[in-house]
Motif scaffolding. Structure first.
Motif: not given
Length: 278
Positions: A26, A30, A85, A87-88, A91, A95-96, A99-100, A103
């Motif tokens: 991830t 990014t 970004y 805003s991720f 989540v 999933t959060g 994706l941590y 952002p």
């Protein structure tokens, strides 16, 4: 501008280290996404410095005045991207967690790019850039010819007929919303291949034949357990639960999954690949 990129990445990696974020799928993705954004700040700052030099200012003044004239615009562009970004972080769940780093790494990269474009790049420009010998066209001259002139005429017409363009944009927005409502929404694509693998390790001094015999025994155990499962769960359908099983003896198989690293060639190792239907 090219030299500023590795410095920006170095600052980003330092911030990632301080925040405890590793270099993984991830965070690397990014950085790839951020690459286009990281170029913007140095390009704008460098172009502004060159234009200020062309207006007759000395290097010491142009290196400071060029980025300063665009400081507010660059800052708002940077903040806008960061907020978009961040805003991720809202989540939740697995999933959060996945994706941590997106952002956080994006924020670190954009802040680093902002710092470099306002400090390091003007420092280099002071020593390296020289005024262009040919005359630089003014904004008014550029608006009268070429692609820029074509764009300027359309922009001027749209401003003069702003309500018509606003209504047209609403029409496209409604059409887009209707199309979006028909799409299936899934953050992660559905996984329809149920794979697993079994690592078979023997003592270091065994030969390839012993490893092959052990892999065959493992296959036999898996087949028996699959038949037992199918017999105990007749409601699962007519299709056998075991779709296929195959072994790679003396080393790992090809990289069938992104996060599964194949083992090197060695006589005491075998990998048994299993796919089931449920």
């Amino acid at each position: 501008m090219a030299v500023s990129m590795p410095l920006t990445l170095a600052l980003t990696f330092g911030a990632m280290y301080l925040l405890g974020i590793d270099i993984q799928q991830t965070s690397v993705a990014t950085l790839i996404i951020a690459l286009g954004l990281l170029v913007d700040d140095p390009v704008l700052a460098g172009d502004s410095i060159k234009r200020t030099m062309a207006e007759g200012y000395p290097n010491s003044v142009a290196a400071w005045l060029g980025p300063t004239k665009l400081a507010t615009a660059i800052m708002y562009a940077t903040v806008t991207n960061i907020v978009a970004y961040l805003s991720f972080l809202m989540v939740t769940g697995s999933t959060g967690n996945f994706l941590y780093s997106l952002p956080v790494v994006m924020t670190c990269a954009l802040v680093a790019s902002r710092l470099v474009s306002m400090t390091f790049l003007p420092f280099l420009a002071y020593y390296l850039l020289r005024p262009q010998k040919k005359a630089v066209k003014t904004i008014e001259e550029m608006r009268e010819a070429g692609v820029y002139g074509w764009y300027a005429r359309i922009a001027r017409y749209s401003i003069e007929h702003r309500w018509m363009f606003f209504a047209g944009s609403l029409v496209f927005l409604v059409i887009g919303g209707i199309i979006f409502a028909q799409l299936k929404v899934a953050f992660f694509p559905e996984d329809v291949q149920y794979w697993s693998y079994i690592d078979v390790w023997l003592p270091n001094d065994v030969n390839l034949g012993a490893t092959n015999d052990t892999a065959l025994r493992v296959e036999e155990i898996v087949r028996k357990q699959a038949e037992k499962f199918s017999a105990e769960h007749p409601g699962k359908g007519q299709e056998p639960v075991l779709r296929y099983i195959t072994s790679f003896v003396g080393g790992g198989g090809p990289r069938f999954w992104f996060s599964a690293s194949p083992q090197l060639q060695q006589l005491n190792y075998a990998q048994v690949l299993v796919e089931v239907t449920d």
